[in-house]
Enzyme design. Structure first.
Site, PDB file in Angstrom:
ATOM      1  N   GLY A 122       2.140   1.028  -9.333  1.00 33.16           N
ATOM      2  CA  GLY A 122       2.377   2.219  -8.524  1.00 33.16           C
ATOM      3  C   GLY A 122       1.519   3.407  -8.883  1.00 33.16           C
ATOM      4  O   GLY A 122       1.774   4.516  -8.401  1.00 33.16           O
ATOM      5  N   CYS A 176      -2.564   0.321  21.513  1.00 34.25           N
ATOM      6  CA  CYS A 176      -1.713   0.949  22.518  1.00 34.25           C
ATOM      7  C   CYS A 176      -0.505   1.626  21.891  1.00 34.25           C
ATOM      8  O   CYS A 176       0.642   1.261  22.168  1.00 34.25           O
ATOM      9  CB  CYS A 176      -1.259  -0.095  23.520  1.00 34.25           C
ATOM     10  SG  CYS A 176      -2.656  -0.886  24.295  1.00 34.25           S
ATOM     11  N   TYR A 225      -3.989  -2.531   0.401  1.00 33.35           N
ATOM     12  CA  TYR A 225      -2.986  -2.514   1.467  1.00 33.35           C
ATOM     13  C   TYR A 225      -3.581  -2.247   2.850  1.00 33.35           C
ATOM     14  O   TYR A 225      -2.880  -1.774   3.742  1.00 33.35           O
ATOM     15  CB  TYR A 225      -1.863  -1.502   1.147  1.00 33.35           C
ATOM     16  CG  TYR A 225      -1.231  -1.781  -0.194  1.00 33.35           C
ATOM     17  CD1 TYR A 225      -0.425  -2.895  -0.370  1.00 33.35           C
ATOM     18  CD2 TYR A 225      -1.487  -0.977  -1.306  1.00 33.35           C
ATOM     19  CE1 TYR A 225       0.131  -3.183  -1.606  1.00 33.35           C
ATOM     20  CE2 TYR A 225      -0.946  -1.262  -2.549  1.00 33.35           C
ATOM     21  CZ  TYR A 225      -0.135  -2.371  -2.687  1.00 33.35           C
ATOM     22  OH  TYR A 225       0.395  -2.662  -3.904  1.00 33.35           O
ATOM     23  N   TYR A 282       3.576   4.889   6.660  1.00 36.52           N
ATOM     24  CA  TYR A 282       4.012   5.832   5.619  1.00 36.52           C
ATOM     25  C   TYR A 282       3.517   7.247   5.853  1.00 36.52           C
ATOM     26  O   TYR A 282       3.580   8.064   4.935  1.00 36.52           O
ATOM     27  CB  TYR A 282       3.438   5.420   4.248  1.00 36.52           C
ATOM     28  CG  TYR A 282       3.619   4.005   3.825  1.00 36.52           C
ATOM     29  CD1 TYR A 282       4.897   3.458   3.675  1.00 36.52           C
ATOM     30  CD2 TYR A 282       2.519   3.206   3.522  1.00 36.52           C
ATOM     31  CE1 TYR A 282       5.055   2.147   3.249  1.00 36.52           C
ATOM     32  CE2 TYR A 282       2.670   1.902   3.089  1.00 36.52           C
ATOM     33  CZ  TYR A 282       3.941   1.377   2.956  1.00 36.52           C
ATOM     34  OH  TYR A 282       4.080   0.101   2.529  1.00 36.52           O
ATOM     35  N   PRO A 320      -0.925  -2.593 -12.164  1.00 35.69           N
ATOM     36  CA  PRO A 320      -1.645  -1.768 -11.187  1.00 35.69           C
ATOM     37  C   PRO A 320      -2.295  -2.621 -10.103  1.00 35.69           C
ATOM     38  O   PRO A 320      -2.874  -3.662 -10.394  1.00 35.69           O
ATOM     39  CB  PRO A 320      -2.720  -1.068 -12.023  1.00 35.69           C
ATOM     40  CG  PRO A 320      -2.965  -1.999 -13.166  1.00 35.69           C
ATOM     41  CD  PRO A 320      -1.656  -2.725 -13.423  1.00 35.69           C
ATOM     42  N   GLY A 321      -2.180  -2.198  -8.860  1.00 38.26           N
ATOM     43  CA  GLY A 321      -2.852  -2.896  -7.767  1.00 38.26           C
ATOM     44  C   GLY A 321      -3.813  -1.939  -7.110  1.00 38.26           C
ATOM     45  O   GLY A 321      -5.024  -1.973  -7.293  1.00 38.26           O
ATOM     46  N   ARG A 322      -3.216  -0.998  -6.359  1.00 41.24           N
ATOM     47  CA  ARG A 322      -3.972   0.027  -5.649  1.00 41.24           C
ATOM     48  C   ARG A 322      -4.998   0.728  -6.545  1.00 41.24           C
ATOM     49  O   ARG A 322      -6.116   1.001  -6.112  1.00 41.24           O
ATOM     50  CB  ARG A 322      -2.937   1.051  -5.150  1.00 41.24           C
ATOM     51  CG  ARG A 322      -3.458   2.275  -4.513  1.00 41.24           C
ATOM     52  CD  ARG A 322      -2.304   3.319  -4.428  1.00 41.24           C
ATOM     53  NE  ARG A 322      -1.023   2.697  -4.205  1.00 41.24           N
ATOM     54  CZ  ARG A 322      -0.433   2.582  -3.025  1.00 41.24           C
ATOM     55  NH1 ARG A 322      -1.003   3.080  -1.958  1.00 41.24           N
ATOM     56  NH2 ARG A 322       0.741   1.997  -2.911  1.00 41.24           N
TER      57      ARG A 322
HETATM   58  C1  LIG Z   1       3.640  -3.305  -5.189  1.00 40.13           C
HETATM   59  C2  LIG Z   1       3.936  -3.651  -6.579  1.00 40.13           C
HETATM   60  C3  LIG Z   1       2.991  -3.380  -7.589  1.00 40.13           C
HETATM   61  C4  LIG Z   1       1.685  -2.684  -7.330  1.00 40.13           C
HETATM   62  O1  LIG Z   1       1.821  -1.422  -6.794  1.00 40.13           O
HETATM   63  P1  LIG Z   1       0.509  -0.507  -6.678  1.00 40.13           P
HETATM   64  O2  LIG Z   1       0.985   0.718  -5.994  1.00 40.13           O
HETATM   65  O3  LIG Z   1      -0.483  -1.253  -5.863  1.00 40.13           O
HETATM   66  O4  LIG Z   1       0.025  -0.279  -8.066  1.00 40.13           O
HETATM   67  C5  LIG Z   1       3.288  -3.789  -8.868  1.00 40.13           C
HETATM   68  N1  LIG Z   1       4.446  -4.419  -9.159  1.00 40.13           N
HETATM   69  C6  LIG Z   1       5.378  -4.693  -8.222  1.00 40.13           C
HETATM   70  C7  LIG Z   1       6.610  -5.398  -8.596  1.00 40.13           C
HETATM   71  C8  LIG Z   1       5.150  -4.318  -6.895  1.00 40.13           C
HETATM   72  O5  LIG Z   1       6.082  -4.578  -5.980  1.00 40.13           O
END
Ligand SMILES: *Cc1c(COP(=O)(O)O)cnc(C)c1O
Length: 472
Positions: free
Chosen positions: A277, A394, A424, A367, A320-322
């Site tokens: 997150g 549309c 995302y 969002y 971390p993803g985003r």
């Molecule tokens: C979505 C999610 C993440 C990654 O969130 P980011 O905002 O992309 O860092 C990590 N762990 C869990 C369990 C998630 O659901």
């Protein structure tokens, strides 16, 4: 700098004022570094390049819209998280964007991988990702998914409900194996962007509630199960988080649970995962912390809370993803229609319609996420005017960039780049309006490499049993 600058007279009209947070750029051609991947710059002739590839050339070769991933930048960010959190395990959150090549980059840079569905797990396994370094999430994992994870030796399964524990025990018995599990708990902390809410209880679908007492019950069940190997506790508090306040409350509540579990069983749990997150800059307004700052903050928080409960510091991980893939990616669109719209009060809004939209980036509609954009195919000497970048779908809410200062002379055929589009966007893309999804290409050292090819109408129509072949 004035916040409510009226951009002046354009085609004898007065444009709409900028929203309070959006400042008029001194140079509309300048690129704000925190929004863009590290190799992005504007060439002398005005064209934006990324990974040594001019976006005008890229558009010729792969078409638009397209997602462009800066490989060097992705790898740098992955390493930055790994190094800042040395001693912790860093799981790249695959749901932000995953394909075979990205899974390979993640593995090569020494990160682990978290997946949240059968599809993501399958991509990871088929990409040859070490199963022992995969974590499997999900609040309603199917038998197929769990079976695959068990058969392939996935490193840990984050259990989300007592139904899942039952299902997992049954499958383990059937396969005569054991599962390494973490218990996903809800801490009552909900964090989004600059704010977090700490509540006593929570009302959402994920995990075992701490305050409701289910968390402890779930932990006991896993602990006593001969088929489950309980590693520890998992907490994920939200997304696009900018500071450590929410993590501090979550760490306190989860470590209190560690201490309650120890009181009841005499055992200290081995692992704590604090989830993902971590926020990124989508607009100039956002000021994310660096991985180093976050690592220092989280280390201190965990050490402090552990001291408070008399616990030794467990093995730690984050997801971390985003923060890794978001800034590494941009979305490239071509302008097809320019429309000044009278919004009343003598004001005009400049709508720039591009060849993509909510099907390739649903976040603004879903969002109210803000993005920024720059003219990518040339520099401009025209006045910056507040513009709105919209898609071809549309829906009135089909907005990609709600407000941005763009040159007043942006015209049909110009390319617009939307930075921070790596996370995302493709992973949440849809086929709304029967729109084929754009390709994802990686750029590096002047080379373009297709990671996911562009979907074709034939790809889409192949699913439709009611259509004759080759008609029209
Ligand atoms: C979505 C999610 C993440 C990654 O969130 P980011 O905002 O992309 O860092 C990590 N762990 C869990 C369990 C998630 O659901």
């Amino acid at each position: 700098m004035t916040h409510m600058h009226v951009a002046g007279s354009i085609h004898a009209d007065v444009t709409t004022p900028a929203p309070v947070w959006l400042t008029r750029p001194e140079d509309v051609n300048a690129l704000t570094p925190k929004l863009w991947s590290s190799t992005v710059h504007r060439e002398d002739d005005g064209v934006i390049t990324v990974g040594g590839v001019r976006l005008t050339d890229l558009a010729e070769v792969v078409g638009t819209p397209a997602y462009v991933l800066d490989e060097a930048d992705f790898r740098e960010r992955a390493r930055a998280w790994r190094d800042a959190f040395a001693g912790w395990t860093v799981y790249y959150a695959g749901k932000s964007f995953l394909c075979g090549t990205v899974a390979a980059w993640v593995g090569e840079e020494g990160l682990s991988l978290d997946v949240a569905s059968l599809g993501e797990l399958t991509v990871a396994l088929r990409a040859g990702f070490d199963p022992a370094r995969i974590a499997l999430h999900g609040n309603n994992k199917s038998e197929t998914e769990l079976r695959l994870a068990l058969e392939r030796g996935v490193g840990r399964i984050i259990v989300d409900s007592s139904d899942e524990i039952t299902r997992l025990e049954r499958l383990c018995a059937e396969l005569d194996t054991t599962a390494r599990v973490m218990v996903r708990v809800t801490t009552g902390v909900e964090a989004h962007t600059h704010e977090y809410i700490a509540t006593a209880h929570e009302d959402q679908k994920f995990g075992f509630s701490i305050t409701g007492g289910q968390a402890l019950v779930g932990l006991f069940r896993c602990h006593h199960s001969p088929r489950l190997d309980l590693l520890g506790i998992h907490s994920h508090i939200g997304s696009q988080i900018f500071d450590t306040n929410g993590f501090e409350v979550a760490a306190r509540r989860t470590l209190k649970l560690f201490s309650q579990f120890r009181e009841a069983t005499g055992i200290e749990l081995a692992e704590l995962d604090l989830g993902g997150g971590f926020g990124i800059a989508y607009t100039k307004e956002d000021d994310p912390s660096s991985p180093e700052q976050l690592a220092a903050g989280l280390r201190e928080i965990v050490a402090h809370e552990c001291r408070g409960f008399g616990l030794s510091v467990p093995e730690l991980s984050i997801e971390p993803g985003r923060a890794i893939v978001g800034p590494a990616g941009l979305a490239l669109y071509r302008v097809g229609t320019v429309k000044p719209v009278d919004v009343g009060g003598g004001l005009n809004r400049r709508y720039l319609s591009v060849d993509g939209g909510m099907s390739d980036n649903i976040r603004p509609a879903l969002y109210a996420a803000e993005y920024s954009a720059s003219l990518a195919s040339r520099a401009s000497a025209a006045e910056p005017v507040v513009s709105r970048v919209v898609g071809l779908h549309c829906e009135g809410g089909d907005i990609l960039v709600r407000d941005e200062f763009l040159p007043a002379d942006v015209a049909i055929g110009d390319l617009l780049a939307v930075p921070a589009s790596g996370a995302y966007s493709r992973s949440m893309a849809s086929n709304y309006n029967h729109t084929p999804r754009p390709p994802v290409v990686a750029v590096r050292d002047g080379q373009i490499r297709t990671l996911l090819r562009r979907e074709t109408l034939d790809d889409l129509l192949a699913l439709d049993a009611g259509l004759a072949e080759n008609e029209v």
